[in-house]
Scaffold this active site. Structure first.
Site, mmCIF file in Angstrom:
data_model
loop_
_atom_site.group_PDB
_atom_site.id
_atom_site.type_symbol
_atom_site.label_atom_id
_atom_site.label_comp_id
_atom_site.label_asym_id
_atom_site.label_seq_id
_atom_site.Cartn_x
_atom_site.Cartn_y
_atom_site.Cartn_z
ATOM 1 N N LYS A 178 0.834 -1.210 0.000
ATOM 2 C CA LYS A 178 0.000 0.000 0.000
ATOM 3 C C LYS A 178 0.870 1.264 0.000
ATOM 4 C CE LYS A 178 -3.347 2.959 0.802
ATOM 5 N NZ LYS A 178 -4.437 3.323 -0.077
ATOM 6 N N LYS A 246 0.002 11.713 5.833
ATOM 7 C CA LYS A 246 0.313 10.629 6.780
ATOM 8 C C LYS A 246 0.957 9.457 6.050
ATOM 9 C CE LYS A 246 -2.874 7.730 7.346
ATOM 10 N NZ LYS A 246 -3.331 6.424 6.848
HETATM 11 N N1 LIG Z 1 -10.514 8.019 1.968
HETATM 12 C C1 LIG Z 1 -9.857 7.315 1.076
HETATM 13 O O1 LIG Z 1 -9.956 7.553 -0.148
HETATM 14 C C2 LIG Z 1 -8.965 6.170 1.498
HETATM 15 C C3 LIG Z 1 -8.580 5.248 0.535
HETATM 16 C C4 LIG Z 1 -7.789 4.170 0.899
HETATM 17 C C5 LIG Z 1 -7.360 4.031 2.204
HETATM 18 N N2 LIG Z 1 -7.717 4.978 3.144
HETATM 19 C C6 LIG Z 1 -7.254 4.759 4.522
HETATM 20 O O2 LIG Z 1 -8.374 4.257 5.245
HETATM 21 C C7 LIG Z 1 -8.324 4.709 6.604
HETATM 22 C C8 LIG Z 1 -9.618 5.457 6.949
HETATM 23 O O3 LIG Z 1 -9.724 6.559 6.062
HETATM 24 P P1 LIG Z 1 -11.082 7.423 5.956
HETATM 25 O O4 LIG Z 1 -10.945 8.209 4.700
HETATM 26 O O5 LIG Z 1 -12.258 6.557 6.179
HETATM 27 O O6 LIG Z 1 -10.878 8.393 7.201
HETATM 28 P P2 LIG Z 1 -11.987 9.183 8.073
HETATM 29 O O7 LIG Z 1 -13.196 9.473 7.274
HETATM 30 O O8 LIG Z 1 -11.238 10.286 8.736
HETATM 31 O O9 LIG Z 1 -12.408 8.089 9.189
HETATM 32 C C9 LIG Z 1 -11.523 7.709 10.197
HETATM 33 C C10 LIG Z 1 -12.250 6.760 11.131
HETATM 34 O O10 LIG Z 1 -11.331 6.323 12.137
HETATM 35 C C11 LIG Z 1 -11.869 6.593 13.414
HETATM 36 N N3 LIG Z 1 -10.751 6.823 14.337
HETATM 37 C C12 LIG Z 1 -9.623 7.538 14.096
HETATM 38 N N4 LIG Z 1 -8.805 7.494 15.168
HETATM 39 C C13 LIG Z 1 -9.419 6.723 16.093
HETATM 40 C C14 LIG Z 1 -9.073 6.296 17.409
HETATM 41 N N5 LIG Z 1 -7.903 6.645 17.976
HETATM 42 N N6 LIG Z 1 -9.950 5.536 18.087
HETATM 43 C C15 LIG Z 1 -11.127 5.156 17.513
HETATM 44 N N7 LIG Z 1 -11.508 5.518 16.266
HETATM 45 C C16 LIG Z 1 -10.672 6.300 15.563
HETATM 46 C C17 LIG Z 1 -12.773 7.792 13.218
HETATM 47 O O11 LIG Z 1 -13.692 7.879 14.270
HETATM 48 P P3 LIG Z 1 -14.500 9.263 14.538
HETATM 49 O O12 LIG Z 1 -15.698 9.199 13.653
HETATM 50 O O13 LIG Z 1 -14.817 9.214 15.976
HETATM 51 O O14 LIG Z 1 -13.561 10.405 14.198
HETATM 52 C C18 LIG Z 1 -13.412 7.413 11.872
HETATM 53 O O15 LIG Z 1 -14.413 6.422 12.060
HETATM 54 C C19 LIG Z 1 -7.058 5.565 6.724
HETATM 55 O O16 LIG Z 1 -5.994 4.764 7.167
HETATM 56 C C20 LIG Z 1 -6.813 6.002 5.267
HETATM 57 O O17 LIG Z 1 -5.452 6.311 5.035
HETATM 58 C C21 LIG Z 1 -8.531 6.031 2.825
#
Ligand SMILES: NC(=O)c1ccc[n+]([C@@H]2O[C@H](COP(=O)([O-])OP(=O)(O)OC[C@H]3O[C@@H](n4cnc5c(N)ncnc54)[C@H](OP(=O)(O)O)[C@@H]3O)[C@@H](O)[C@H]2O)c1
Length: 316
Positions: A178, A246
């Site tokens: 990744k 990140k």
């Molecule tokens: N977005 C994309 O296009 C994409 C594509 C591929 C991979 N990713 C990866 O997938 C992951 C999630 O991305 P996302 O876009 O879904 O991010 P996001 O919308 O910011 O969601 C993050 C999630 O993680 C939770 N979270 C973060 N820190 C936490 C902690 N310490 N304890 C408990 N819950 C926690 C948040 O909870 P709250 O709701 O309480 O904040 C939320 O549910 C990341 O690693 C990102 O790099 C993202």
């Protein structure tokens, strides 16, 4: 163990953000029973309405599941949800498989695999690519690290979430793959941004330039999918700048350990940092073009909004 009603493993989700929520939905649509938890409780409500059981802690998710997916932000967050108070390890039982689909450090994944084995449960790292749209449409690319038996056990779930599913190697290999993916994403993005700003400075028609470049050797996924949104000034996330930053930091940490020289990644990391300082951390990662525009004193926009194709949401 399986769900008696569905004959399939019971699935849990911890983390219902931009990616986790549509992935959990697709598990439900794929016929799995789903138990879920999100730190901010409100964000779990849409899933409750669609048939998932919403519980109070990750430990509760683990107790009710055969396979638990974590989809949170980075290594410390996966650690907190898995091994912290009321974490997955506290609800672990015989046969539990914890799959981390967040993007985190490969070394952290290997460490978590060992600690989980000591606590009596198995893990896989299975980060994804394809962005929010890939999650919504169950078209994710899934890069898996861990033991083959566990990969086979989770395959029906992976097939409900994605289209390209590859077992890359042992624990941490999925995350390593990744991060390699993220280097290519960031540098393609930078190439497209510079090409469009250069074209704007030459005074040529930007939409025509984009079309012809996309048909030649300058083409890329980014040229097809990011460029129209850049020209339209559509910087809503998708994949946030903070997350792209990140991921590049994780690449550079690993490169430092392995004494690798990755000048392109270092440059992209610096430019994304500038974008964060400009207040763009929560914009889509294709907002990188704004930094290049500022450095060059030229804006690359078209008057008519280019209709985004269904695949043109920003992704990683
Ligand atoms: N977005 C994309 O296009 C994409 C594509 C591929 C991979 N990713 C990866 O997938 C992951 C999630 O991305 P996302 O876009 O879904 O991010 P996001 O919308 O910011 O969601 C993050 C999630 O993680 C939770 N979270 C973060 N820190 C936490 C902690 N310490 N304890 C408990 N819950 C926690 C948040 O909870 P709250 O709701 O309480 O904040 C939320 O549910 C990341 O690693 C990102 O790099 C993202």
């Amino acid at each position: 163990m399986t769900d008696v009603a569905t004959g399939r493993p019971r699935v849990g989700f911890c983390g219902l953000g931009i990616m986790g929520l549509p992935m959990a939905r697709n598990a439900l649509r794929g016929g799995f029973s789903v138990t879920a938890w999100n730190r901010t409780a409100d964000r779990a409500e849409p899933l409750r309405a669609e048939g998932a059981a919403i519980v109070q802690t990750p430990a509760d998710v683990a107790r009710s599941s055969d396979i638990v997916v974590t989809m949170v932000t980075s290594s410390p967050d996966v650690e907190a949800v898995t091994f912290g108070p009321d974490g997955i390890a506290d609800g672990a039982h015989d046969g539990l498989l914890a799959i981390d689909m967040s993007t985190i450090a490969p070394a952290a994944s290997r460490d978590f695999a060992e600690r989980a084995a000591d606590r009596g449960f198995a893990t896989l790292d299975a980060p994804v690519s394809g962005g929010e749209i890939g999650a919504i449409e169950a078209r994710l690319a899934i890069m898996i690290g861990g033991d083959a038996g566990d990969v086979n056990r989770a395959m029906p779930l992976f097939e409900a979430l994605g289209k390209t599913i590859v077992h890359v190697g042992g624990h941490g290999a999925g995350q390593a793959c990744k991060l390699a993916n993220q280097i290519a994403v960031a540098l393609n993005n930078l190439g497209v941004a510079e090409a469009l700003v250069f074209a704007a400075a030459q005074g040529i028609d930007l939409e025509k330039a984009r079309q012809v470049i996309a048909g030649g050797a300058g083409s890329s996924w980014a040229m097809h999918n990011y460029a129209p949104k850049m020209l339209a000034g559509d910087f809503a996330p998708g994949f946030m700048v903070d997350l792209q930053q990140k991921d590049l930091r994780l690449v550079l940490d690993a490169a430092f350990s392995d004494r690798l020289s990755l000048p392109g990644t270092g440059l992209a990391h610096a430019l994304y940092t500038a974008l964060q300082h400009d207040g763009g951390g929560r914009e889509g990662n294709l907002a990188l073009i704004k930094v290049i525009e500022r450095l060059s004193g030229v804006e690359a926009r078209v008057e008519t909004l280019v209709e985004p194709t269904p695949q043109s949401a920003d992704a990683d």
